[in-house]
Write an enzyme that holds these catalytic residues in place. Structure first.
Site, short mmCIF file in Angstrom:
data_model
loop_
_atom_site.label_atom_id
_atom_site.label_comp_id
_atom_site.label_asym_id
_atom_site.label_seq_id
_atom_site.Cartn_x
_atom_site.Cartn_y
_atom_site.Cartn_z
N GLU A 85 0.82 -1.21 0.00
CA GLU A 85 0.00 0.00 0.00
C GLU A 85 0.86 1.26 0.00
O GLU A 85 1.80 1.40 0.78
CB GLU A 85 -0.94 0.00 1.20
CG GLU A 85 -1.96 -1.13 1.20
CD GLU A 85 -2.95 -1.05 0.04
OE1 GLU A 85 -3.01 0.00 -0.63
OE2 GLU A 85 -3.66 -2.05 -0.19
N ARG A 95 -18.48 -0.08 4.49
CA ARG A 95 -19.56 -0.75 3.75
C ARG A 95 -20.32 -1.72 4.64
O ARG A 95 -21.52 -1.92 4.48
CB ARG A 95 -18.97 -1.47 2.54
CG ARG A 95 -19.97 -2.21 1.67
CD ARG A 95 -19.28 -2.92 0.52
NE ARG A 95 -18.28 -3.88 0.98
CZ ARG A 95 -18.56 -5.12 1.38
NH1 ARG A 95 -19.82 -5.56 1.39
NH2 ARG A 95 -17.59 -5.94 1.76
N CYS A 148 -8.68 -1.58 7.72
CA CYS A 148 -7.29 -1.63 7.27
C CYS A 148 -6.74 -0.23 7.01
O CYS A 148 -5.66 0.12 7.48
CB CYS A 148 -7.16 -2.49 6.02
SG CYS A 148 -7.30 -4.27 6.33
N HIS A 170 -1.65 -5.56 1.99
CA HIS A 170 -2.86 -6.37 1.87
C HIS A 170 -2.51 -7.70 1.21
O HIS A 170 -1.65 -7.75 0.32
CB HIS A 170 -3.92 -5.66 1.02
CG HIS A 170 -4.89 -4.85 1.80
ND1 HIS A 170 -5.04 -3.49 1.63
CD2 HIS A 170 -5.76 -5.21 2.77
CE1 HIS A 170 -5.99 -3.05 2.45
NE2 HIS A 170 -6.44 -4.07 3.15
#
Length: 218
Positions: A85, A95, A148, A170
């Site tokens: 990342e 979500r 995350c 990830h």
């Protein structure tokens, strides 16, 4: 001055979430607990998939271990590669609820904090090393807006005035998980463990990243 033998790398993974019974990020991180890389001892810690508690646990682990480097690892089901990342953004937009039932929407992680933080790790050199080892890897331009990213942003904010480098990776579903998600790519936990060892080796050896094209069009 302490020798490398007394230095620590803090490596974190997450508890299961989203109806899963396991989380390969913790499986891989746990497998490296106590190992040594470049004379640094790896200390593994599990973080809860909870917006509030995750950063409390992370900050506590940093205070306890006094690491020279922190790498947080999370699962991104649907991705096919180890994703290094690049950037964490200052927003929570969940979500689904976290494991404590919290579902923040359009909330700042740090009030009036910077819009984003960039990783402190040499992700381009890490990318090259992973690919040279035959491990699928990519540089990712987004860590999402769930726990995350919350941890990634909180980590970089906590380290902003400290001489500790940090970043986030990830990983895909494990093959066991992918069986319940038809068509989803997977990566064996053993491959992830090998990849994390390589990534940490590079991060401990390299201070300045290389300029290599690893961007995205979308």
């Amino acid at each position: 001055m302490s020798s490398n033998a007394n230095k620590i790398v803090l490596l974190t993974g997450f508890a299961p979430f989203g109806g899963e019974s396991l989380n390969p990020s913790w499986q891989a991180v746990r497998a490296l607990h106590g190992r040594r890389i470049n004379g640094h001892r790896i200390v593994a810690r599990q973080l809860p998939v909870e917006f509030d508690a995750s950063l409390k646990e992370l900050r506590s682990a940093i205070r306890e271990t006094k690491p020279t480097l922190v790498l947080c690892v999370g699962q991104a089901g649907g991705r096919a590669s180890i994703s290094l990342e690049r950037v964490a953004i200052n927003v929570d937009d969940a979500r689904i609820p976290d494991n404590a039932g919290a579902q923040p929407v359009d909330c700042e992680i740090v009030k009036d904090g910077p819009a984003a933080y960039f990783t402190g790790l040499p992700i381009k050199v890490m990318l090259m090393a992973l690919r040279d080892a035959g491990i699928p890897a990519e540089v990712s331009q987004t860590a999402g807006t769930y726990v995350c990213n919350h941890v990634f942003y909180g980590l970089m904010h906590a380290l902003r005035n400290r001489r500790i480098r940090g970043g986030f990776v990830h990983i895909p579903y494990s093959p066991e998980q992918a069986q319940r998600h038809p068509g989803a790519p997977a990566l064996p936990v053993e491959t992830v463990v090998h990849g994390l060892r390589i990534a940490l080796q590079v991060a401990l050896e390299i201070d300045v990243d290389r300029k290599l094209a690893a961007g995205a069009e979308h």
